[in-house]
Design a protein around this motif. Structure first.
Motif, PDB file in Angstrom:
ATOM      1  N   TYR A  11       4.735   0.186   1.040  1.00  0.00           N
ATOM      2  CA  TYR A  11       5.199  -0.888   1.354  1.00  0.00           C
ATOM      3  C   TYR A  11       6.291  -1.593   0.336  1.00  0.00           C
ATOM      4  O   TYR A  11       7.441  -2.045   0.327  1.00  0.00           O
ATOM      5  N   LEU A  12       5.526  -1.385  -0.836  1.00  0.00           N
ATOM      6  CA  LEU A  12       6.008  -2.079  -2.133  1.00  0.00           C
ATOM      7  C   LEU A  12       7.320  -1.483  -2.549  1.00  0.00           C
ATOM      8  O   LEU A  12       8.511  -2.128  -2.805  1.00  0.00           O
ATOM      9  N   GLY A  13       7.353  -0.242  -2.228  1.00  0.00           N
ATOM     10  CA  GLY A  13       8.531   0.536  -2.674  1.00  0.00           C
ATOM     11  C   GLY A  13       9.736   0.253  -1.670  1.00  0.00           C
ATOM     12  O   GLY A  13      10.828   0.454  -2.036  1.00  0.00           O
ATOM     13  N   ALA A  14       9.395  -0.028  -0.460  1.00  0.00           N
ATOM     14  CA  ALA A  14      10.450  -0.119   0.648  1.00  0.00           C
ATOM     15  C   ALA A  14      10.956  -1.569   0.835  1.00  0.00           C
ATOM     16  O   ALA A  14      11.916  -2.048   1.005  1.00  0.00           O
ATOM     17  N   HIS A  15       9.980  -2.526   0.270  1.00  0.00           N
ATOM     18  CA  HIS A  15      10.556  -4.108   0.644  1.00  0.00           C
ATOM     19  C   HIS A  15       9.843  -4.835  -0.609  1.00  0.00           C
ATOM     20  O   HIS A  15       9.228  -5.876  -0.592  1.00  0.00           O
ATOM     21  N   LEU A  29       1.892  -7.876  10.328  1.00  0.00           N
ATOM     22  CA  LEU A  29       1.011  -7.191  11.528  1.00  0.00           C
ATOM     23  C   LEU A  29       1.832  -6.313  12.250  1.00  0.00           C
ATOM     24  O   LEU A  29       1.477  -5.252  12.871  1.00  0.00           O
ATOM     25  N   ARG A  30       3.217  -6.504  12.316  1.00  0.00           N
ATOM     26  CA  ARG A  30       4.305  -5.505  12.913  1.00  0.00           C
ATOM     27  C   ARG A  30       4.334  -4.212  12.346  1.00  0.00           C
ATOM     28  O   ARG A  30       4.098  -3.191  12.790  1.00  0.00           O
ATOM     29  N   ASP A  31       4.220  -4.296  10.855  1.00  0.00           N
ATOM     30  CA  ASP A  31       4.303  -3.017  10.055  1.00  0.00           C
ATOM     31  C   ASP A  31       3.277  -2.104   9.637  1.00  0.00           C
ATOM     32  O   ASP A  31       3.120  -1.050   9.612  1.00  0.00           O
ATOM     33  N   GLN A  32       2.303  -3.155   9.535  1.00  0.00           N
ATOM     34  CA  GLN A  32       0.904  -2.642   8.877  1.00  0.00           C
ATOM     35  C   GLN A  32      -0.315  -2.573  10.060  1.00  0.00           C
ATOM     36  O   GLN A  32      -1.262  -2.401   9.519  1.00  0.00           O
ATOM     37  N   GLY A  33      -0.063  -3.084  11.202  1.00  0.00           N
ATOM     38  CA  GLY A  33      -1.056  -3.232  12.238  1.00  0.00           C
ATOM     39  C   GLY A  33      -1.952  -2.153  12.538  1.00  0.00           C
ATOM     40  O   GLY A  33      -2.995  -2.053  12.688  1.00  0.00           O
ATOM     41  N   ARG A  34      -0.851  -0.834  12.719  1.00  0.00           N
ATOM     42  CA  ARG A  34      -1.601   0.419  12.952  1.00  0.00           C
ATOM     43  C   ARG A  34      -2.310   0.942  11.869  1.00  0.00           C
ATOM     44  O   ARG A  34      -3.459   1.524  12.071  1.00  0.00           O
ATOM     45  N   ASN A  35      -1.787   0.492  10.607  1.00  0.00           N
ATOM     46  CA  ASN A  35      -2.482   1.296   9.340  1.00  0.00           C
ATOM     47  C   ASN A  35      -3.845   0.401   9.369  1.00  0.00           C
ATOM     48  O   ASN A  35      -4.860   1.035   8.788  1.00  0.00           O
ATOM     49  N   LEU A  36      -3.898  -0.760   9.529  1.00  0.00           N
ATOM     50  CA  LEU A  36      -5.323  -1.754   9.353  1.00  0.00           C
ATOM     51  C   LEU A  36      -6.265  -1.065  10.562  1.00  0.00           C
ATOM     52  O   LEU A  36      -7.303  -1.085  10.189  1.00  0.00           O
ATOM     53  N   VAL A  37      -5.840  -0.813  11.676  1.00  0.00           N
ATOM     54  CA  VAL A  37      -6.690  -0.122  12.643  1.00  0.00           C
ATOM     55  C   VAL A  37      -7.436   1.272  12.065  1.00  0.00           C
ATOM     56  O   VAL A  37      -8.329   1.519  12.206  1.00  0.00           O
ATOM     57  N   THR A  38      -6.215   2.132  11.506  1.00  0.00           N
ATOM     58  CA  THR A  38      -6.586   3.333  11.040  1.00  0.00           C
ATOM     59  C   THR A  38      -7.666   3.146   9.891  1.00  0.00           C
ATOM     60  O   THR A  38      -8.980   3.899   9.825  1.00  0.00           O
ATOM     61  N   THR A  61      -0.106  -8.789   4.052  1.00  0.00           N
ATOM     62  CA  THR A  61      -0.673  -7.585   4.146  1.00  0.00           C
ATOM     63  C   THR A  61      -2.024  -7.386   3.422  1.00  0.00           C
ATOM     64  O   THR A  61      -2.939  -6.936   3.890  1.00  0.00           O
ATOM     65  N   ALA A  62      -1.919  -7.775   2.050  1.00  0.00           N
ATOM     66  CA  ALA A  62      -3.075  -7.817   1.234  1.00  0.00           C
ATOM     67  C   ALA A  62      -4.180  -8.930   1.702  1.00  0.00           C
ATOM     68  O   ALA A  62      -5.414  -8.509   1.395  1.00  0.00           O
ATOM     69  N   VAL A  63      -3.609 -10.007   2.076  1.00  0.00           N
ATOM     70  CA  VAL A  63      -4.647 -10.849   2.656  1.00  0.00           C
ATOM     71  C   VAL A  63      -5.294 -10.465   3.770  1.00  0.00           C
ATOM     72  O   VAL A  63      -6.619 -10.436   3.857  1.00  0.00           O
ATOM     73  N   LEU A  64      -4.762 -10.025   4.936  1.00  0.00           N
ATOM     74  CA  LEU A  64      -5.094  -9.387   6.090  1.00  0.00           C
ATOM     75  C   LEU A  64      -6.181  -7.992   5.612  1.00  0.00           C
ATOM     76  O   LEU A  64      -7.211  -7.888   6.290  1.00  0.00           O
ATOM     77  N   ALA A  65      -5.720  -7.519   4.743  1.00  0.00           N
ATOM     78  CA  ALA A  65      -6.544  -6.238   4.259  1.00  0.00           C
ATOM     79  C   ALA A  65      -8.003  -6.665   3.747  1.00  0.00           C
ATOM     80  O   ALA A  65      -8.815  -5.992   3.436  1.00  0.00           O
ATOM     81  N   SER A  66      -7.880  -7.950   2.977  1.00  0.00           N
ATOM     82  CA  SER A  66      -9.217  -8.404   2.221  1.00  0.00           C
ATOM     83  C   SER A  66     -10.200  -9.124   3.316  1.00  0.00           C
ATOM     84  O   SER A  66     -11.350  -9.383   2.898  1.00  0.00           O
ATOM     85  N   ILE A  67      -9.761  -9.440   4.337  1.00  0.00           N
ATOM     86  CA  ILE A  67     -10.623 -10.340   5.383  1.00  0.00           C
ATOM     87  C   ILE A  67     -11.768  -9.556   5.734  1.00  0.00           C
ATOM     88  O   ILE A  67     -12.950  -9.928   5.813  1.00  0.00           O
ATOM     89  N   PRO A  68     -11.739  -8.191   6.198  1.00  0.00           N
ATOM     90  CA  PRO A  68     -12.914  -7.466   6.736  1.00  0.00           C
ATOM     91  C   PRO A  68     -13.974  -7.574   5.620  1.00  0.00           C
ATOM     92  O   PRO A  68     -15.000  -7.710   5.802  1.00  0.00           O
ATOM     93  N   SER A  69     -13.487  -7.015   4.433  1.00  0.00           N
ATOM     94  CA  SER A  69     -14.370  -6.901   3.325  1.00  0.00           C
ATOM     95  C   SER A  69     -15.118  -8.261   3.053  1.00  0.00           C
ATOM     96  O   SER A  69     -16.240  -8.540   2.751  1.00  0.00           O
ATOM     97  N   ALA A  70     -14.429  -9.128   3.050  1.00  0.00           N
ATOM     98  CA  ALA A  70     -14.738 -10.631   2.612  1.00  0.00           C
ATOM     99  C   ALA A  70     -15.719 -11.360   3.757  1.00  0.00           C
ATOM    100  O   ALA A  70     -17.015 -11.727   3.441  1.00  0.00           O
ATOM    101  N   LEU A 116      -2.873   2.842   1.452  1.00  0.00           N
ATOM    102  CA  LEU A 116      -1.494   3.533   1.349  1.00  0.00           C
ATOM    103  C   LEU A 116      -0.276   2.984   2.179  1.00  0.00           C
ATOM    104  O   LEU A 116       0.861   2.947   1.571  1.00  0.00           O
ATOM    105  N   GLY A 117      -0.535   2.183   3.023  1.00  0.00           N
ATOM    106  CA  GLY A 117       0.655   1.364   3.702  1.00  0.00           C
ATOM    107  C   GLY A 117       1.252   0.486   2.608  1.00  0.00           C
ATOM    108  O   GLY A 117       2.313   0.218   2.512  1.00  0.00           O
ATOM    109  N   ILE A 118       0.373  -0.236   1.942  1.00  0.00           N
ATOM    110  CA  ILE A 118       0.573  -1.131   0.921  1.00  0.00           C
ATOM    111  C   ILE A 118       1.443  -0.666  -0.107  1.00  0.00           C
ATOM    112  O   ILE A 118       2.376  -0.971  -0.693  1.00  0.00           O
ATOM    113  N   TYR A 119       0.868   0.664  -0.515  1.00  0.00           N
ATOM    114  CA  TYR A 119       1.618   1.185  -1.741  1.00  0.00           C
ATOM    115  C   TYR A 119       3.077   1.663  -1.388  1.00  0.00           C
ATOM    116  O   TYR A 119       3.928   1.356  -2.040  1.00  0.00           O
TER     117      TYR A 119
END
Length: 271
Positions: free
Chosen positions: A228-232, A59-68, A242-251, A223-226
């Motif tokens: 994110y993988l290289g950085a962490h 949420l700290r690192d990808q929250g803005r990307n989720l909103v976008t 992050t993947a779970v949070l990204a899956s919730i809206p679609s589900a 793109l944030g996950i992509y």
């Protein structure tokens, strides 16, 4: 009356096994997201001591990307339907010269490789100042949503009995009022189907996001996950969270619209 044959226990077991295989990646994703920081391959089969630090990091690192991603997806839905509804209505109900060629063009648009569209849009966006903008991503993602929505909406609107539309016209309703008060309510299942699939197209887009953004100012969650993988790579709990949070809206969206999608897929079958 013929009795419906009962399902035998072997078919039930096979169905359960197939379902388990298909859902296992989802289970592993949730399981890994609840593990402490470390290699996901070392995670146990069940998080005996769930750790939510991965979700806090996500949420700290990808929250803005989720909103976008949410803004871009919803914007694509609105823009796609705003174009597709009148276009589909005109192709379905009006006698237009060259309508078949227009429909053929819409079908051909569905076959164009995304990378070709992305390259062309990047050149145009550079002149228009739409690179690294949410509006640019909305327009780009709509290139997939508009043709799909036109195709299924046109088929659905063609199936509406002409007598209903003629009765509304006799009562004094104009074409726009007929569209808004008669045609759209009768096409609600197909509208929901078009909206849901356009949302999914945009929400899961990676190609346009990678091509049309050059900085981190505007960055969808894919793109944030992509990146994110290289950085962490050692913080798989945050990646999976992050993947779970990204899956919730679609589900959630699919669960709520399941009934409309089932009916809309039949109503919007190409005829």
């Amino acid at each position: 009356m013929k009795r419906t044959p009962r399902r035998t226990w072997p078919s039930t077991v096979i169905g359960i096994l197939l379902l388990a295989v298909m859902l296992f990646p989802v289970y592993w994703m949730v399981d890994a997201s609840l593990q402490p920081t470390g290699n996901a391959l070392r995670a146990g089969w069940f998080p005996s001591h769930p750790d939510l630090s991965g979700y806090a990091t996500a949420l700290r690192d990808q929250g803005r990307n989720l909103v976008t991603s949410l803004v871009v997806a919803l914007g694509s839905v609105v823009f796609s339907l705003a174009l597709a509804v009148p276009a589909a209505y005109a192709l379905a109900r009006f006698t237009l010269r060259g309508a078949d060629l227009v429909l053929l063009g819409v079908l051909v648009a569905q076959t164009v490789p995304g990378i070709a569209v992305a390259d062309a849009l990047y050149s145009a966006y550079g002149d228009l100042g739409l690179v690294d903008s949410r509006l640019g991503l909305i327009l780009a993602d709509s290139t997939a949503g508009v043709p799909f929505a036109i195709i299924i909406l046109r088929s659905s609107m063609r199936n509406i009995p002409r007598e209903i539309i003629e009765a509304a016209r006799v009562d004094g309703a104009g074409r726009l009022r007929v569209l808004g008060r008669v045609v759209l309510p009768l096409s609600v299942n197909t509208l929901v189907t078009a909206a849901v699939f356009t949302f999914l197209f945009s929400w899961s887009d990676f190609l346009f996001a990678l091509t049309l953004t050059t900085t981190g100012d505007v960055q969808p969650v894919t793109l944030g996950i992509y990146q994110y993988l290289g950085a962490h790579t050692d913080r798989w709990n945050a990646v999976m969270a992050t993947a779970v949070l990204a899956s919730i809206p679609s589900a959630v969206l699919l669960a709520l619209a399941q009934r409309h999608i089932t009916a809309g897929a039949t109503d919007g079958a190409v005829t």
